[in-house]
Design a protein around this motif. Structure first.
Motif, PDB file in Angstrom:
ATOM      1  N   GLU A   1      53.854  67.102  44.972  1.00 27.11           N
ATOM      2  CA  GLU A   1      53.099  67.578  46.133  1.00 27.11           C
ATOM      3  C   GLU A   1      51.844  68.338  45.718  1.00 27.11           C
ATOM      4  O   GLU A   1      50.821  68.296  46.406  1.00 27.11           O
ATOM      5  N   GLN A   2      51.940  69.033  44.584  1.00 27.59           N
ATOM      6  CA  GLN A   2      50.809  69.844  44.127  1.00 27.59           C
ATOM      7  C   GLN A   2      50.005  69.147  43.033  1.00 27.59           C
ATOM      8  O   GLN A   2      49.180  69.774  42.370  1.00 27.59           O
ATOM      9  N   ASN A   3      50.261  67.829  42.877  1.00 29.73           N
ATOM     10  CA  ASN A   3      49.531  67.015  41.902  1.00 29.73           C
ATOM     11  C   ASN A   3      49.617  67.584  40.486  1.00 29.73           C
ATOM     12  O   ASN A   3      48.636  67.581  39.732  1.00 29.73           O
ATOM     13  N   MET A   4      50.790  68.084  40.135  1.00 29.79           N
ATOM     14  CA  MET A   4      51.014  68.610  38.788  1.00 29.79           C
ATOM     15  C   MET A   4      51.534  67.511  37.874  1.00 29.79           C
ATOM     16  O   MET A   4      52.261  66.615  38.310  1.00 29.79           O
ATOM     17  N   TYR A   5      51.171  67.586  36.615  1.00 30.82           N
ATOM     18  CA  TYR A   5      51.605  66.598  35.634  1.00 30.82           C
ATOM     19  C   TYR A   5      53.096  66.767  35.340  1.00 30.82           C
ATOM     20  O   TYR A   5      53.578  67.865  35.071  1.00 30.82           O
ATOM     21  N   CYS A   6      53.837  65.657  35.408  1.00 33.90           N
ATOM     22  CA  CYS A   6      55.261  65.650  35.072  1.00 33.90           C
ATOM     23  C   CYS A   6      55.443  64.894  33.762  1.00 33.90           C
ATOM     24  O   CYS A   6      55.097  63.708  33.680  1.00 33.90           O
ATOM     25  N   ASP A   7      55.971  65.554  32.764  1.00 35.39           N
ATOM     26  CA  ASP A   7      56.158  64.945  31.445  1.00 35.39           C
ATOM     27  C   ASP A   7      57.425  64.085  31.454  1.00 35.39           C
ATOM     28  O   ASP A   7      58.508  64.526  31.057  1.00 35.39           O
ATOM     29  N   LYS A   8      57.271  62.842  31.909  1.00 40.15           N
ATOM     30  CA  LYS A   8      58.433  61.959  32.036  1.00 40.15           C
ATOM     31  C   LYS A   8      59.141  61.744  30.706  1.00 40.15           C
ATOM     32  O   LYS A   8      60.369  61.697  30.643  1.00 40.15           O
ATOM     33  N   TRP A   9      58.360  61.614  29.639  1.00 36.53           N
ATOM     34  CA  TRP A   9      58.965  61.350  28.335  1.00 36.53           C
ATOM     35  C   TRP A   9      59.873  62.502  27.919  1.00 36.53           C
ATOM     36  O   TRP A   9      60.987  62.291  27.438  1.00 36.53           O
ATOM     37  N   MET A  10      59.404  63.732  28.124  1.00 39.17           N
ATOM     38  CA  MET A  10      60.204  64.894  27.742  1.00 39.17           C
ATOM     39  C   MET A  10      61.462  64.995  28.605  1.00 39.17           C
ATOM     40  O   MET A  10      62.564  65.244  28.095  1.00 39.17           O
ATOM     41  N   TYR A  11      61.312  64.775  29.915  1.00 39.84           N
ATOM     42  CA  TYR A  11      62.469  64.859  30.805  1.00 39.84           C
ATOM     43  C   TYR A  11      63.469  63.738  30.503  1.00 39.84           C
ATOM     44  O   TYR A  11      64.683  63.939  30.550  1.00 39.84           O
ATOM     45  N   LYS A  12      62.928  62.557  30.192  1.00 36.54           N
ATOM     46  CA  LYS A  12      63.783  61.425  29.841  1.00 36.54           C
ATOM     47  C   LYS A  12      64.579  61.726  28.571  1.00 36.54           C
ATOM     48  O   LYS A  12      65.791  61.472  28.501  1.00 36.54           O
ATOM     49  N   SER A  13      63.904  62.295  27.573  1.00 36.19           N
ATOM     50  CA  SER A  13      64.571  62.637  26.311  1.00 36.19           C
ATOM     51  C   SER A  13      65.672  63.663  26.537  1.00 36.19           C
ATOM     52  O   SER A  13      66.756  63.576  25.947  1.00 36.19           O
ATOM     53  N   GLU A  14      65.390  64.631  27.399  1.00 31.87           N
ATOM     54  CA  GLU A  14      66.380  65.667  27.691  1.00 31.87           C
ATOM     55  C   GLU A  14      67.598  65.062  28.390  1.00 31.87           C
ATOM     56  O   GLU A  14      68.742  65.422  28.097  1.00 31.87           O
TER      57      GLU A  14
END
Length: 398
Positions: A346-359
């Motif tokens: 909603e706030q157009n913030m960058y989401c680090d998909k790779w980091m979240y995926k790794s976690e």
């Protein structure tokens, strides 16, 4: 034996059962100072009565935590652990015990009600039935011991204040009182819990403190921390710890590269990597209790953040959102994970998909992989599956 008769002119006499009930009432009302006034008298009861006052100390310790008074909490914990030893050396058990008048009832009364406390008095029959639920303080083998919940609260409080040295000294004192200094025991459990929660600096700090104190810690504890460093690509920290392990004689005739491979693959060459003391860490349940307590605190934090954000009194930065996502991922709170990610979008913030995926793959790689919605057993499981699948789809996990 001491005369336990109560003078009727001085008020009603409270025995052990009544004192514990009064303690529980003070706990409910947050009256810590009143409860502290009784402690010096309760501390002097005979060994035979110790088990009857477990809930008294439980209530007082709970209030110390409620008031965020870590110093009083630590002091009480040490007093409890030393209680039996201090009583066992008392030579004269026939000495008279002081009684005291404790306040009960409303403070708005001009003359509040008083009750005479007789800690050594234990009536055979009691009108009230004490709550036997054990929360913070347990009684085992004639001693007071702390539950995992109490230990977790101590660790979180000290870690939050950055007082790691004091935490180390407290844990070392407790371990000495328990008589389990050899091999790490309690301290190894605390270090392992910190490692599992990602508090690697805290874990390393406690290890350093134990080395300085000359308190032996098993090699498996070092290996757990070293493995966490390698997995986190913290080369400098890993190198420093490996140097300590070589000095302690835990690693022999292995290059740094071989040690790293050993840690990451989980294959140990017993001829080259020695365990000075046999110790199994992570089996006490302390790590799980610590994780659960942190989940609870983070969930409360997220609720407060949402309310403050909605009222316009707080602007949330990306780092805080990322902290929440990672912790909710580790804890398996996937509904909260997707909720926070939604706020970031909603706030157009960058989401680090790779980091979240790794976690996710680190902690929940095979979670619900073969489970279909039609095969879920409960509504809660069905709902959780829905959010797990939503995260897998968002993160691009097959």
């Amino acid at each position: 034996p001491a005369d336990h008769r109560v003078d009727a002119t001085s008020g009603v006499g409270a025995d052990a059962h009544s004192i514990v009930i009064i303690a529980q009432i003070h706990e409910i009302n947050g009256q810590r100072l009143d409860l502290k006034k009784f402690k010096c008298h309760i501390d002097q009861v005979s060994i035979q009565l110790l088990r009857h006052y477990r809930k008294f100390y439980d209530s007082l310790l709970s209030l110390h935590f409620t008031f965020n008074d870590i110093d009083d909490a630590a002091g009480l914990v040490l007093d409890m652990c030393r209680c039996r030893d201090s009583l066992s050396i008392r030579k004269d058990r026939n000495e008279s015990y002081k009684t005291c008048l404790g306040p009960i009832g409303s403070y708005h009364l001009r003359e509040g009600l008083k009750i005479q406390i007789v800690p050594e008095l234990l009536q055979k029959d009691s009108v009230f039935k004490m709550d036997s639920k054990q929360e913070l303080v347990l009684f085992s083998n004639g001693k007071y011991v702390l539950s995992n919940k109490a230990l977790v609260k101590l660790v979180i409080a000290y870690q939050g204040d950055g007082r790691i040295g004091e935490l180390s000294r407290l844990m070392l004192s407790l371990q000495k009182e328990l008589g389990t200094l050899e091999g790490g025991g309690l301290i190894s459990d605390v270090i392992d819990a910190c490692i599992q929660l990602g508090w690697l600096e805290t874990a390393h700090g406690i290890l350093d403190d134990m080395e300085l104190a000359g308190a032996p810690i098993g090699s498996s504890t070092y290996m757990s921390l070293l493995t966490a460093y390698y997995k986190g690509k913290m080369a400098r920290e890993a190198k420093a710890l490996l140097k300590q392990m070589r000095k302690a004689g835990f690693v022999v005739d292995l290059s740094d590269e071989m040690v790293m491979t050993t840690c990451l693959l989980g294959v140990v060459d017993k001829n080259r990597m020695h365990t000075r003391t046999s110790t199994s860490i992570g089996n006490s349940g302390l790590a799980e209790s610590l994780v659960q307590e942190m989940k609870k605190e983070i969930t409360i934090l997220w609720g407060n953040i949402k309310r403050s954000r909605e009222s316009g009194s707080l602007v949330v930065c990306r780092d805080l959102y990322e902290f929440l996502v990672l912790n909710f991922l580790r804890g398996g709170y996937f509904e909260r994970v997707m909720e926070v990610i939604g706020h970031m979008k909603e706030q157009n913030m960058y989401c680090d998909k790779w980091m979240y995926k790794s976690e996710f793959l680190k902690f929940h790689k095979d979670l619900y992989r073969n489970l279909k919605a039609s095969n879920t057993r409960t509504e809660a499981q069905s709902k959780r599956l829905e959010y797990v699948e939503a995260f897998r789809k968002w993160a691009g996990i097959d």
